[in-house]
Motif scaffolding. Structure first.
Motif, PDB file in Angstrom:
ATOM      1  N   GLU A 229      44.601  44.676  43.915  1.00 26.65           N
ATOM      2  CA  GLU A 229      45.626  43.811  44.132  1.00 26.65           C
ATOM      3  C   GLU A 229      46.617  43.902  45.330  1.00 26.65           C
ATOM      4  O   GLU A 229      47.151  42.992  45.722  1.00 26.65           O
ATOM      5  CB  GLU A 229      46.717  44.545  43.173  1.00 26.65           C
ATOM      6  N   THR A 261      49.027  39.782  39.781  1.00 25.54           N
ATOM      7  CA  THR A 261      48.975  38.375  39.234  1.00 25.54           C
ATOM      8  C   THR A 261      49.581  37.362  40.346  1.00 25.54           C
ATOM      9  O   THR A 261      49.884  36.149  40.144  1.00 25.54           O
ATOM     10  CB  THR A 261      50.140  38.240  38.013  1.00 25.54           C
ATOM     11  N   LEU A 264      46.286  37.782  43.873  1.00 25.12           N
ATOM     12  CA  LEU A 264      45.008  37.301  43.561  1.00 25.12           C
ATOM     13  C   LEU A 264      44.917  35.864  43.275  1.00 25.12           C
ATOM     14  O   LEU A 264      43.919  34.994  43.916  1.00 25.12           O
ATOM     15  CB  LEU A 264      44.417  37.923  42.441  1.00 25.12           C
ATOM     16  N   ARG A 270      44.764  30.680  39.728  1.00 24.89           N
ATOM     17  CA  ARG A 270      45.169  31.568  38.673  1.00 24.89           C
ATOM     18  C   ARG A 270      44.097  31.568  37.431  1.00 24.89           C
ATOM     19  O   ARG A 270      44.010  32.322  36.672  1.00 24.89           O
ATOM     20  CB  ARG A 270      46.570  31.032  38.000  1.00 24.89           C
ATOM     21  N   THR A 273      41.657  34.208  38.420  1.00 25.94           N
ATOM     22  CA  THR A 273      42.412  35.588  38.115  1.00 25.94           C
ATOM     23  C   THR A 273      42.377  35.891  36.574  1.00 25.94           C
ATOM     24  O   THR A 273      42.251  36.859  36.291  1.00 25.94           O
ATOM     25  CB  THR A 273      43.643  35.398  38.722  1.00 25.94           C
TER      26      THR A 273
END
Length: 301
Positions: A229, A261, A264, A270, A273
């Protein structure tokens, strides 16, 4: 609801997580989906090569609040400024820390004596205009505890204040770059609001982001949770070919809480991810390179 498409089967899991499953890769992807799976090998972004939605469905049903919060945060923060997006993530993380799934995970953990902490958790070395920042808790695979977080914040605050530092290299001593948050410290926060304020004020990821053009992260071994992260905020990420990446938080009843969140999705989108975070599936270095999560997969010199 997701729009209809002849070649995409739409599944709505736990009334919130929308998964598209296709036996081929359609030309278009739809924003209404949270995860897009296809039987096609090596599909283009945002698709993931996976013939079944079993892993996603099992994860969502085992931890519905965390899974739902995850996709909601990913959607909400997709176009937000990084600092604002980190704040949204932290609020959701604090909420989930008091949820039943996380509390059950805490109760199920085998208690053990606290591990002794010796020496500085981070080493800083200056060579002319280069700064090396080295995680040094090798006995626990550089698990990120509060002391290491604070030391990293201080190191990157120095970078922010010193324009003569032209390049920063983030490494980890021992067998792994970083195995994620130190589980010995999980569940210690009793005040969700105070924990949120500390998490935002002491965000290592935000500091790496603010200096991204000067930062290269060097991954090896386990690069799990906070390990990937934080690294994903760096301008350049290099991984040893044996690196193993994963996001395990949802199965614990949480979402990524070290900026994952935010960092990545800005590298891999998204949808991918969400797949990684929902399933906790391991990602090897070569796939991470193909997806753009790392910039190169090479043996360290």
């Amino acid at each position: 609801m997701a729009p209809a498409h002849d070649s995409i089967a739409t599944y709505v899991i736990a009334d919130r997580v929308i998964v598209g499953l296709s036996h081929s890769t359609p030309d278009a992807a739809f924003d209404a989906f949270d995860v897009l799976l296809t039987a096609t090998p090596e599909p283009p972004r945002p698709w993931v090569a996976c013939e079944s939605l079993t892993a996603v469905e099992s994860a969502v049903r085992a931890s519905p609040a965390a899974a739902t919060a995850l996709v909601q945060v990913l959607r909400a923060t997709e176009s937000l400024p990084v600092v604002t997006a980190i704040t949204v993530e932290s609020m959701a993380y604090s909420m989930l820390q008091h949820g039943e799934v996380f509390q059950r995970w805490l109760r199920a953990r085998t208690s053990r004596p606290a591990r002794a902490t010796t020496g500085d958790p981070v080493r800083i070395e200056r060579h002319d205009t280069r700064l090396d920042v080295v995680l040094q808790r090798p006995a626990v695979h550089n698990a990120l505890n509060a002391a290491m977080r604070d030391a990293l914040c201080e190191a990157f605050d120095l970078v922010t204040l010193d324009p003569s530092i032209a390049e920063v290299h983030l490494h980890g001593d021992g067998p792994s770059f970083c195995s994620g948050g130190d589980l010995d410290e999980f569940g210690l926060a009793t005040d969700a609001g105070a924990a949120h304020l500390i998490r935002v004020a002491r965000s290592v990821g935000q500091r790496v982001h603010e200096n991204a053009d000067r930062v290269t992260a060097h991954l090896h071994g386990a690069s799990i949770g906070a390990g990937i992260e934080i690294s994903a905020f760096a301008g350049r990420v290099v991984a040893d070919p044996e690196t193993m990446i994963s996001l395990p938080e949802v199965r614990m009843g949480l979402i990524p809480g070290a900026g994952g969140t935010v960092s990545l999705p800005r590298r891999i989108g998204r949808h991918r991810t969400a797949f990684l975070a929902l399933t906790g599936a391991p990602l090897d270095a070569e796939t991470a390179r193909a997806w753009g999560l790392v910039d190169d997969a090479v043996h360290p010199v």
